[in-house]
Design a protein around this motif. Sequence first.
Motif, PDB file in Angstrom:
ATOM      1  N   PRO A 125       0.816  -1.230   0.000  1.00 63.49           N
ATOM      2  CA  PRO A 125       0.000   0.000   0.000  1.00 63.49           C
ATOM      3  C   PRO A 125       0.844   1.273   0.000  1.00 63.49           C
ATOM      4  O   PRO A 125       0.447   2.285  -0.593  1.00 63.49           O
ATOM      5  CB  PRO A 125      -0.820  -0.119   1.290  1.00 63.49           C
ATOM      6  CG  PRO A 125      -0.849  -1.569   1.601  1.00 63.49           C
ATOM      7  CD  PRO A 125       0.466  -2.108   1.132  1.00 63.49           C
ATOM      8  N   TRP A 126       2.012   1.227   0.653  1.00 65.40           N
ATOM      9  CA  TRP A 126       2.883   2.406   0.687  1.00 65.40           C
ATOM     10  C   TRP A 126       3.282   2.833  -0.724  1.00 65.40           C
ATOM     11  O   TRP A 126       3.201   4.006  -1.077  1.00 65.40           O
ATOM     12  CB  TRP A 126       4.107   2.110   1.539  1.00 65.40           C
ATOM     13  CG  TRP A 126       5.361   2.862   1.191  1.00 65.40           C
ATOM     14  CD1 TRP A 126       6.519   2.342   0.696  1.00 65.40           C
ATOM     15  CD2 TRP A 126       5.603   4.278   1.314  1.00 65.40           C
ATOM     16  NE1 TRP A 126       7.462   3.323   0.485  1.00 65.40           N
ATOM     17  CE2 TRP A 126       6.918   4.527   0.868  1.00 65.40           C
ATOM     18  CE3 TRP A 126       4.837   5.349   1.739  1.00 65.40           C
ATOM     19  CZ2 TRP A 126       7.475   5.800   0.838  1.00 65.40           C
ATOM     20  CZ3 TRP A 126       5.388   6.620   1.710  1.00 65.40           C
ATOM     21  CH2 TRP A 126       6.700   6.830   1.274  1.00 65.40           C
ATOM     22  N   PHE A 129       0.025   4.243  -2.668  1.00 59.95           N
ATOM     23  CA  PHE A 129      -0.481   5.548  -2.254  1.00 59.95           C
ATOM     24  C   PHE A 129       0.583   6.639  -2.372  1.00 59.95           C
ATOM     25  O   PHE A 129       0.248   7.804  -2.609  1.00 59.95           O
ATOM     26  CB  PHE A 129      -1.035   5.472  -0.833  1.00 59.95           C
ATOM     27  CG  PHE A 129      -2.333   4.730  -0.751  1.00 59.95           C
ATOM     28  CD1 PHE A 129      -3.486   5.248  -1.311  1.00 59.95           C
ATOM     29  CD2 PHE A 129      -2.389   3.485  -0.140  1.00 59.95           C
ATOM     30  CE1 PHE A 129      -4.685   4.560  -1.258  1.00 59.95           C
ATOM     31  CE2 PHE A 129      -3.585   2.786  -0.076  1.00 59.95           C
ATOM     32  CZ  PHE A 129      -4.735   3.328  -0.635  1.00 59.95           C
ATOM     33  N   TYR A 130       1.868   6.281  -2.233  1.00 62.51           N
ATOM     34  CA  TYR A 130       2.902   7.294  -2.420  1.00 62.51           C
ATOM     35  C   TYR A 130       2.917   7.792  -3.861  1.00 62.51           C
ATOM     36  O   TYR A 130       3.024   8.992  -4.117  1.00 62.51           O
ATOM     37  CB  TYR A 130       4.275   6.745  -2.039  1.00 62.51           C
ATOM     38  CG  TYR A 130       5.392   7.723  -2.331  1.00 62.51           C
ATOM     39  CD1 TYR A 130       5.571   8.852  -1.531  1.00 62.51           C
ATOM     40  CD2 TYR A 130       6.239   7.549  -3.422  1.00 62.51           C
ATOM     41  CE1 TYR A 130       6.582   9.766  -1.803  1.00 62.51           C
ATOM     42  CE2 TYR A 130       7.248   8.457  -3.699  1.00 62.51           C
ATOM     43  CZ  TYR A 130       7.411   9.561  -2.884  1.00 62.51           C
ATOM     44  OH  TYR A 130       8.405  10.473  -3.166  1.00 62.51           O
ATOM     45  N   ARG A 132       0.408   7.668  -5.959  1.00 59.17           N
ATOM     46  CA  ARG A 132      -0.808   8.449  -6.158  1.00 59.17           C
ATOM     47  C   ARG A 132      -0.604   9.879  -5.650  1.00 59.17           C
ATOM     48  O   ARG A 132      -0.995  10.848  -6.310  1.00 59.17           O
ATOM     49  CB  ARG A 132      -1.977   7.783  -5.413  1.00 59.17           C
ATOM     50  CG  ARG A 132      -2.473   6.492  -6.037  1.00 59.17           C
ATOM     51  CD  ARG A 132      -3.282   6.747  -7.302  1.00 59.17           C
ATOM     52  NE  ARG A 132      -4.474   7.522  -7.026  1.00 59.17           N
ATOM     53  CZ  ARG A 132      -5.650   7.000  -6.704  1.00 59.17           C
ATOM     54  NH1 ARG A 132      -5.795   5.683  -6.601  1.00 59.17           N
ATOM     55  NH2 ARG A 132      -6.691   7.770  -6.496  1.00 59.17           N
ATOM     56  N   PHE A 133       0.010   9.987  -4.472  1.00 64.75           N
ATOM     57  CA  PHE A 133       0.291  11.309  -3.918  1.00 64.75           C
ATOM     58  C   PHE A 133       1.263  12.081  -4.805  1.00 64.75           C
ATOM     59  O   PHE A 133       1.093  13.287  -5.052  1.00 64.75           O
ATOM     60  CB  PHE A 133       0.874  11.173  -2.512  1.00 64.75           C
ATOM     61  CG  PHE A 133       1.554  12.414  -2.015  1.00 64.75           C
ATOM     62  CD1 PHE A 133       0.812  13.500  -1.559  1.00 64.75           C
ATOM     63  CD2 PHE A 133       2.945  12.515  -2.039  1.00 64.75           C
ATOM     64  CE1 PHE A 133       1.447  14.657  -1.122  1.00 64.75           C
ATOM     65  CE2 PHE A 133       3.579  13.663  -1.602  1.00 64.75           C
ATOM     66  CZ  PHE A 133       2.834  14.738  -1.145  1.00 64.75           C
TER      67      PHE A 133
END
Length: 452
Positions: A125-126, A129-130, A132-133
């Motif tokens: 997940p890191w 989502f990183y 995506r950010f």
Amino acid sequence: MPANHNRLSQFLVLLGDFALLNAAFFGAAWQRFRDLPFFDTPYYDYYLQLWLILNLLWLVLSFIFRTYDLALKPEPRQSVSKTFNVFIGHLFVVLLLLVALQRSEQYSRLFFVYFYSGVALTILPWHFFYLRFLRSFRRRSRPLRTVVLVGEGRAFDDFIQLVGRNPELGIAVSRSFRIDKSDSLEDLEAYLEQSPGEELFVALNPGHAAFGKLYRLADQHVMNFRALPDLGMPPMKSMRIDFYDHLPVLSFRPEPLQQWHNRWLKRSFDILFSLLLILICLPLLFPILAIGVKLSGPGPIFFKQKRSGYRGEEFVIYKFRSMALNAQSDTHQAKAEDPRITSFGRFIRRWHLDELPQLFQVLGGEMSMVGPRPHMIAHTEEYRNLVDRYMLRHLVKPGLTGLAQVQGYKGEHDLPSMEARVRADVYYLENWSLLLDLSIILRTLASWSKTN
């Protein structure tokens, strides 16, 4: 500077990986040994060594699979796929080392369950989502660099549209000069004298008369030179340039399984998964199926047929026989209500049990758990000239199941369905990852449960 920004992003990815990896390690140690005097036992030294190995191995695999390599337009799904490959490779190598060095008795199996569960639940997940950010941040922030564009034709227009549609690239065109219309090289030179930029993008082919002059002009104004040649074919973001000594060689199609570490990972997965299923099925299920086939009618227990395999080579595929003996087995594919299918054969075909002998072919390396389903030789000869890119499906080993099958393209053949199958098979070839293999296997099991 763009390079500094990219290096910072890479550093943050690796820093996050190691923070979560070590959090998983110490969390697993606490969970497993919280009621034991861990630091006062000989096992402390063993786990200290393990801690060093786990960190070093993750670093090495991250560089091999390039999980830190963030493109201008990062793709979260691709990053997660590469990180999952690192996770599986890490698990496999650690287990291999424990067995080879005969250290498995010194370590708690429950510790490894806690550790790898923690890694899977945090690092994957890191990465997702990183990135995506990162894409969102690049869209909202000011451009990382301004460039000057000069050229003509489709490549010129495509670059303008690309920059406009994708602000996360961090590129702003400060001025463009289209030399096939009203602009000239003199206009460009005058502009650069007043407003020198960081990079000069040139949408011209190297053979153009102005190409060499623009290259020297970029040098004179201390600008990075970037070429946007029109190759006369649809754009391919997967194109790669390799150098054979001084000679540039273009590769237009991504083939992840051409890389040795991906082949090794897929082969390891095939061996472990097929061996596990064989050990489960062989003692009881195989004898029952063999007896059922024998009682269903005269003929051999196993049906064998030549199919098109890896690199187009012919190989013999094995199944439990589900049909009565007939002269059309090599030319006519079975249909839904085919009278050649025996009653027991209909049962094993419904549950795909007829294909279980192919597990041995996966274990032996002729096939893979996931890949394009092998076609009869007659079908290959029929469709290779009718369907575009048909033969590309043979660049990977044939599989027990495949992307085309889970998308519903199975059973009888016709030209439209074959074209759809080939599109799915080529997509699999160009986008392979271990995560995609697992997804296809799970979707295969789900489709069986729905249809049975």
